[in-house]
Write an enzyme that holds these catalytic residues in place. Sequence first.
Site, PDB file in Angstrom:
ATOM      1  N   HIS A   1       1.389  16.074  -0.834  1.00  0.00           N
ATOM      2  CA  HIS A   1       2.015  16.981  -1.658  1.00  0.00           C
ATOM      3  C   HIS A   1       1.285  18.201  -0.991  1.00  0.00           C
ATOM      4  O   HIS A   1       0.351  18.587  -0.656  1.00  0.00           O
ATOM      5  CB  HIS A   1       1.661  16.793  -3.013  1.00  0.00           C
ATOM      6  CG  HIS A   1       1.772  15.597  -3.699  1.00  0.00           C
ATOM      7  ND1 HIS A   1       3.145  15.190  -4.116  1.00  0.00           N
ATOM      8  CD2 HIS A   1       0.922  14.417  -3.949  1.00  0.00           C
ATOM      9  CE1 HIS A   1       3.065  14.036  -4.546  1.00  0.00           C
ATOM     10  NE2 HIS A   1       1.858  13.431  -4.404  1.00  0.00           N
TER      11      HIS A   1
ATOM     12  N   CYS B   1      -4.096  -2.082   1.479  1.00  0.00           N
ATOM     13  CA  CYS B   1      -4.723  -3.298   0.735  1.00  0.00           C
ATOM     14  C   CYS B   1      -4.696  -4.352   2.008  1.00  0.00           C
ATOM     15  O   CYS B   1      -3.949  -4.556   2.557  1.00  0.00           O
ATOM     16  CB  CYS B   1      -3.887  -3.801  -0.165  1.00  0.00           C
ATOM     17  SG  CYS B   1      -4.800  -5.260  -1.127  1.00  0.00           S
TER      18      CYS B   1
ATOM     19  N   SER C   1       0.935  -1.309  -0.062  1.00  0.00           N
ATOM     20  CA  SER C   1       0.023   0.041  -0.041  1.00  0.00           C
ATOM     21  C   SER C   1       0.813   1.181  -0.011  1.00  0.00           C
ATOM     22  O   SER C   1       2.320   1.036   0.056  1.00  0.00           O
ATOM     23  CB  SER C   1      -0.953  -0.201   1.237  1.00  0.00           C
ATOM     24  OG  SER C   1      -1.541  -1.220   1.452  1.00  0.00           O
TER      25      SER C   1
END
Length: 270
Positions: free
Chosen positions: A117, A140, A112
């Site tokens: 950002h 996941c 995963s």
Amino acid sequence: MDKLRLHGFNNLTKSLSFNIYDISYAKTEQHRQEYIAYIDELYNADRLTDILTQVTDIIGANVLNIARQDYEPEGASVTILIAEHPVAPEPEELSTGPGPLPESVVGHLDKSHITVHTYPESHPDNGISTFRADIDVSTCGVISPLKALNFLIHSFDSDVVIMDYRVRGFTRMEDGQKIYIDHEINSIQNYIDEGTKDQYEMIDVNVYQEHIFHTKMMLKQMELEHYLFGAGTDEFGAAELEDIQYRLSKEMQEIFYSRNMMPSKPVSKK
């Protein structure tokens, strides 16, 4: 929900995305440049890496790899490749209830990822400076990104928060039946601390049959002193303070409602 008897492993993908906005007012060009430099240093790649590493611990995962970068003239990015805990986690580690606040962090991710950002910017005319952090937590398996909600909201000065959560794919039980979601949820708000919810106005837009959940948050109370960068309230006249408060509120509402709003009052001229 009773424990599922699966064929193979749980490969449901759970994705949580944030847009976190911090709004300020910087009167002069010098103040605006100082604001961007301050935010750029406060949320540099090292600090963001520390925040995301703590998120990894909270949701019960292991760090596989970290890539980070500070940009010129400003902004930073961090990507952490993560994996599910290598041994069977305790039941409390798998719960999707409200996770901890920043001061009560415990500590682990695989197959995963987590990314962040940053986008600091300042309006060249009206003094409004808006910092945005985009964060994605994608897991996941049995671990859940929802446990990171409270920590992430409180790790930034969050005036407006826009969140999306989606469960994708399916996992298969031993009898062949497909499972498209493995936990109960009717709103992202279910996993936010009550004290935090009291501070924000909230709106939900959910598509239950597709396991898509969308929540927007806007801070209810604004103490103007905390929004002035490089100056205090005593450096402005009453009319100018009223105008600044209007501009800040308008910026927050435009982001919250995702549309530009016409001025409802005249804006003072510089």
